[in-house]
Design a protein around this motif. Structure first.
Motif, short mmCIF file in Angstrom:
data_model
loop_
_atom_site.label_atom_id
_atom_site.label_comp_id
_atom_site.label_asym_id
_atom_site.label_seq_id
_atom_site.Cartn_x
_atom_site.Cartn_y
_atom_site.Cartn_z
N VAL A 1 0.86 -1.19 0.00
CA VAL A 1 0.00 0.00 0.00
C VAL A 1 0.90 1.24 0.00
N VAL A 2 0.63 2.16 -0.92
CA VAL A 2 1.34 3.44 -0.96
C VAL A 2 0.34 4.53 -0.57
N VAL A 3 0.60 5.21 0.54
CA VAL A 3 -0.29 6.26 1.02
C VAL A 3 0.21 7.60 0.50
N THR A 4 -0.67 8.36 -0.16
CA THR A 4 -0.26 9.63 -0.76
C THR A 4 -1.01 10.82 -0.16
N THR A 5 -1.63 10.63 1.00
CA THR A 5 -2.37 11.72 1.64
C THR A 5 -1.41 12.62 2.43
N SER A 6 -1.97 13.67 3.04
CA SER A 6 -1.17 14.51 3.94
C SER A 6 -0.77 13.69 5.15
N THR A 7 0.26 14.14 5.85
CA THR A 7 0.82 13.35 6.95
C THR A 7 -0.17 13.16 8.10
N SER A 8 -1.04 14.14 8.34
CA SER A 8 -2.03 13.98 9.42
C SER A 8 -2.97 12.81 9.13
N ARG A 9 -3.31 12.61 7.87
CA ARG A 9 -4.16 11.49 7.50
C ARG A 9 -3.39 10.18 7.59
N VAL A 10 -2.10 10.20 7.29
CA VAL A 10 -1.29 8.99 7.43
C VAL A 10 -1.31 8.53 8.89
N VAL A 11 -1.11 9.46 9.82
CA VAL A 11 -1.11 9.14 11.25
C VAL A 11 -2.46 8.56 11.66
N ALA A 12 -3.54 9.16 11.16
CA ALA A 12 -4.88 8.71 11.54
C ALA A 12 -5.21 7.33 10.99
N MET A 13 -4.73 7.02 9.79
CA MET A 13 -5.09 5.77 9.14
C MET A 13 -4.18 4.60 9.52
#
Length: 272
Positions: free
Chosen positions: A76-88
């Motif tokens: 999985v490659v996450v391309t969202t902002s870092t706040s969303r990375v932390v939440a997910m």
């Protein structure tokens, strides 16, 4: 968009160009190209959590959607902002979570205005006067043929702001009134009847601010501590401004690194 050659070469003049239809044209072509290569695209499918899959189940990553659907994947490659990375991604290490949470973003509130008449005829007018509610006037039809908009003028009024700015709490109506009043101050001949339509846009996480020691303290890693979980986003641009050139360059660079580093984890019914 300003052409790449004007930014990076020794040219002594500005060069501009645009794609007819804007980003819609680019995204439609990108989607068609990806689907022709066998890629499945799912829209309106927000991700709730990304978790590692137990090794006894074959490894990989579990993608949980907000609607309850679960998808076992190899990578999985996450391309969202870092706040969303932390939440997910709750299983990231404390060091990773602190690094990502320490990134400060600048946001933007923008009013798009369709007018019956042109303004000054300049594509970009930057504003440093704090007495105006926006930081620039982008008159798109100084660059794009007005016939694209039925002979009317399309203008963007952006304001870049910190996360604590009180303007975030203003209603769309309040923002619209303030911005249009500011535009009328700049162009006194503009009347309320010249405004055909207007729309407010708000984006909280636009530009990751390069703070002191950013590269050592905050720069998001490509590879995470969770096997099969990767991060690619614009916060990884440490030595440039956020623009299309830098974003595409980052995507190409990280894609090469991903292909070189990612080793698919074989498992029944899983896809990368």
């Amino acid at each position: 968009a300003r052409m790449y050659a004007a930014r990076r070469s020794g040219l002594k003049r500005e060069m501009f160009g645009y794609v007819e239809g804007g980003y819609a044209t680019v995204l439609q072509r990108l989607r068609a190209r990806l689907e022709s290569a066998g890629v499945t695209i799912r829209c309106a499918a927000p991700v709730a959590r990304i978790l590692p899959t137990a090794r006894e189940s074959g490894g990989g990553v579990q993608l949980e959607l907000a609607n309850g659907d679960n998808h076992p994947l190899d990578q999985v490659v996450v391309t969202t902002s870092t706040s969303r990375v932390v939440a997910m991604c709750p299983t990231l290490s404390d060091d990773e979570r602190n690094r990502l949470a320490g990134i400060t973003y600048q946001g933007v509130i923008s009013l798009a205005v369709l007018l019956r008449r042109p303004l000054g005829g300049y594509y970009v007018t930057n504003i440093t006067d704090a007495g105006f509610p926006f930081t620039g006037v982008i008159e798109m039809t100084a660059l794009v043929d007005p016939s694209t908009f039925g002979g009317r003028t399309l203008v963007y009024l952006p304001r870049y702001l910190t996360q604590e700015d009180p303007l975030w709490r203003a209603t769309d109506g309040e923002i619209r009134d303030r911005f249009l009043a500011g535009l009328a101050r700049m162009y006194p001949e503009l009347t309320p009847g010249d405004v055909v339509a207007s729309e407010v846009s708000r984006v909280r996480d636009v530009l990751a601010v390069s703070t002191l020691d950013y590269s050592t303290r905050c720069l998001p890693p490509l590879r995470t501590s969770v096997p099969g979980l990767w991060i690619v986003n614009s916060a990884q641009i440490a030595n440039g401004t956020l623009n299309l050139n830098e974003t595409v360059s980052l995507a190409n660079l990280q894609a090469d690194r991903l292909l070189a580093a990612a080793t698919p984890v074989p498992g029944p019914g899983r896809n990368a």
